[in-house]
Design an enzyme around this catalytic site. Structure first.
Site, mmCIF file in Angstrom:
data_model
loop_
_atom_site.group_PDB
_atom_site.id
_atom_site.type_symbol
_atom_site.label_atom_id
_atom_site.label_comp_id
_atom_site.label_asym_id
_atom_site.label_seq_id
_atom_site.Cartn_x
_atom_site.Cartn_y
_atom_site.Cartn_z
ATOM 1 C CG ASN A 9 22.687 11.103 -43.609
ATOM 2 O OD1 ASN A 9 21.892 11.276 -42.678
ATOM 3 N ND2 ASN A 9 22.762 11.934 -44.641
ATOM 4 C CE LYS A 11 20.355 10.798 -47.064
ATOM 5 N NZ LYS A 11 20.276 10.960 -48.504
ATOM 6 C CG HIS A 96 23.178 15.839 -46.673
ATOM 7 N ND1 HIS A 96 22.153 15.837 -47.588
ATOM 8 C CD2 HIS A 96 23.754 14.613 -46.732
ATOM 9 C CE1 HIS A 96 22.106 14.644 -48.171
ATOM 10 N NE2 HIS A 96 23.057 13.883 -47.670
ATOM 11 C CD GLU A 98 18.963 14.336 -48.596
ATOM 12 O OE1 GLU A 98 18.922 14.137 -47.364
ATOM 13 O OE2 GLU A 98 19.175 13.427 -49.421
ATOM 14 C CD GLU A 166 26.797 12.751 -49.369
ATOM 15 O OE1 GLU A 166 26.701 11.563 -49.067
ATOM 16 O OE2 GLU A 166 25.995 13.619 -48.980
ATOM 17 N N GLY A 172 20.519 9.067 -53.511
ATOM 18 C CA GLY A 172 19.207 8.428 -53.467
ATOM 19 C C GLY A 172 18.621 8.108 -54.828
ATOM 20 C CB SER A 212 23.677 5.541 -55.374
ATOM 21 O OG SER A 212 22.485 6.326 -55.451
HETATM 22 P P1 PGA Z 1 22.320 7.690 -50.645
HETATM 23 O O1 PGA Z 1 22.556 8.998 -49.761
HETATM 24 O O2 PGA Z 1 23.380 6.679 -50.223
HETATM 25 O O3 PGA Z 1 20.942 7.225 -50.322
HETATM 26 O O4 PGA Z 1 22.472 8.084 -52.073
HETATM 27 C C1 PGA Z 1 23.842 9.439 -49.458
HETATM 28 C C2 PGA Z 1 23.770 10.702 -48.603
HETATM 29 O O5 PGA Z 1 22.886 11.527 -48.835
HETATM 30 O O6 PGA Z 1 24.584 10.902 -47.687
#
Ligand code: PGA
Length: 250
Positions: A9, A11, A96, A98, A166, A172, A212
């Protein structure tokens, strides 16, 4: 047995030129090496066309990061499922954290998006996960169960659905859930699916872990019985790391 699925992803990162470069590097490094695992990449909307051309003849799937639930019309800034289909997207991510956190997505709007995508024949990756506060209050299972039940409301067939667990506190942040912590939630999601749809759909449904994931922790996470791959953010922006994670799943 469930085939693992690893999706990058990207983003809101990479210009079209940078995204094309990354897609080419991933393709080159993977070569024909992706047999044991399904692989997808999700660039931002402006790069879908170019990235789609680069991976067109490969086994890598083109994935979109979001879609709207209406067919078409006066929804400035939104993108429809048919538009994504016309670019060759095989999957779309919905819900997601976010999107939930910054753009007002709720279980209800996630459900609308998911149903619209499925009705157009597009496969969906639906994300669920608790915040740090929810985990610390001991309500992880309740929150995630609610997200799964409401997100899948009125969905009769799980054929085109992948779930991604998640934990918001792991996205992140560099903090990964331990394989055991993730496995516990994955098992509880599968139990919810079993309750809603019965044994066979629950056994077939793939549940990715995200938050992560790195080359150093991927193999351990993917070895857990209910973790069927990963949704990768930060580490998917580097071809070497993403390919190492894919290989850990294959
Ligand atoms: P990340 O994001 O691997 O940077 O923690 C995962 C995601 O949001 O799908």
């Amino acid at each position: 047995m469930r085939k693992k699925i690893v999706v990058g992803n990207w983003k809101m990162n990479k210009t079209v030129a940078e995204a094309s470069e990354l897609a080419s590097a991933i393709l080159e490094q993977l070569g024909n090496g992706i047999v044991g695992c399904e692989v997808g990449i999700a660039p931002a909307f402006p790069s879908l066309t170019e990235v789609g051309k680069i991976i067109e003849w490969s086994d890598i799937r083109l994935v979109a990061q979001n879609c709207h639930y209406q067919e078409e019309g006066a929804y400035t800034g939104e993108v429809s499922v048919r538009m994504l289909e016309s670019l060759g997207c095989a999957y779309v991510i919905v819900g997601h954290s976010e999107r939930r956190q910054y753009f007002g997505e709720t279980n209800q709007t996630v459900n609308l998006r998911l149903r619209k995508a499925l009705s157009e024949g597009m496969q969906v990756i639906m994300c669920v996960g608790e915040t740090l506060e929810e985990r610390e209050s001991g309500i992880t299972e309740r929150i995630v169960t609610e997200q799964v039940r409401e997100g899948l409301k009125d969905v009769g067939d799980l054929g085109g659905v992948v779930l991604a667990y998640e934990p918001v506190w792991a996205i992140g942040t560099g903090k990964t859930a331990t394989p055991e912590e993730a496995q516990d939630v994955h098992a509880s999601i599968r139990a919810t699916i079993q309750d809603m749809y019965g044994d066979l759909p629950a056994q077939h449904l793939r549940i990715q872990y995200g938050g992560s994931v790195k080359p150093s922790n991927a193999a351990q996470l993917f070895s857990m019985p209910d973790i069927d791959g990963g949704l990768i953010g930060g580490a998917s922006l580097k071809a070497n790391d993403f390919v190492a994670i894919v290989k850990a799943a294959g």
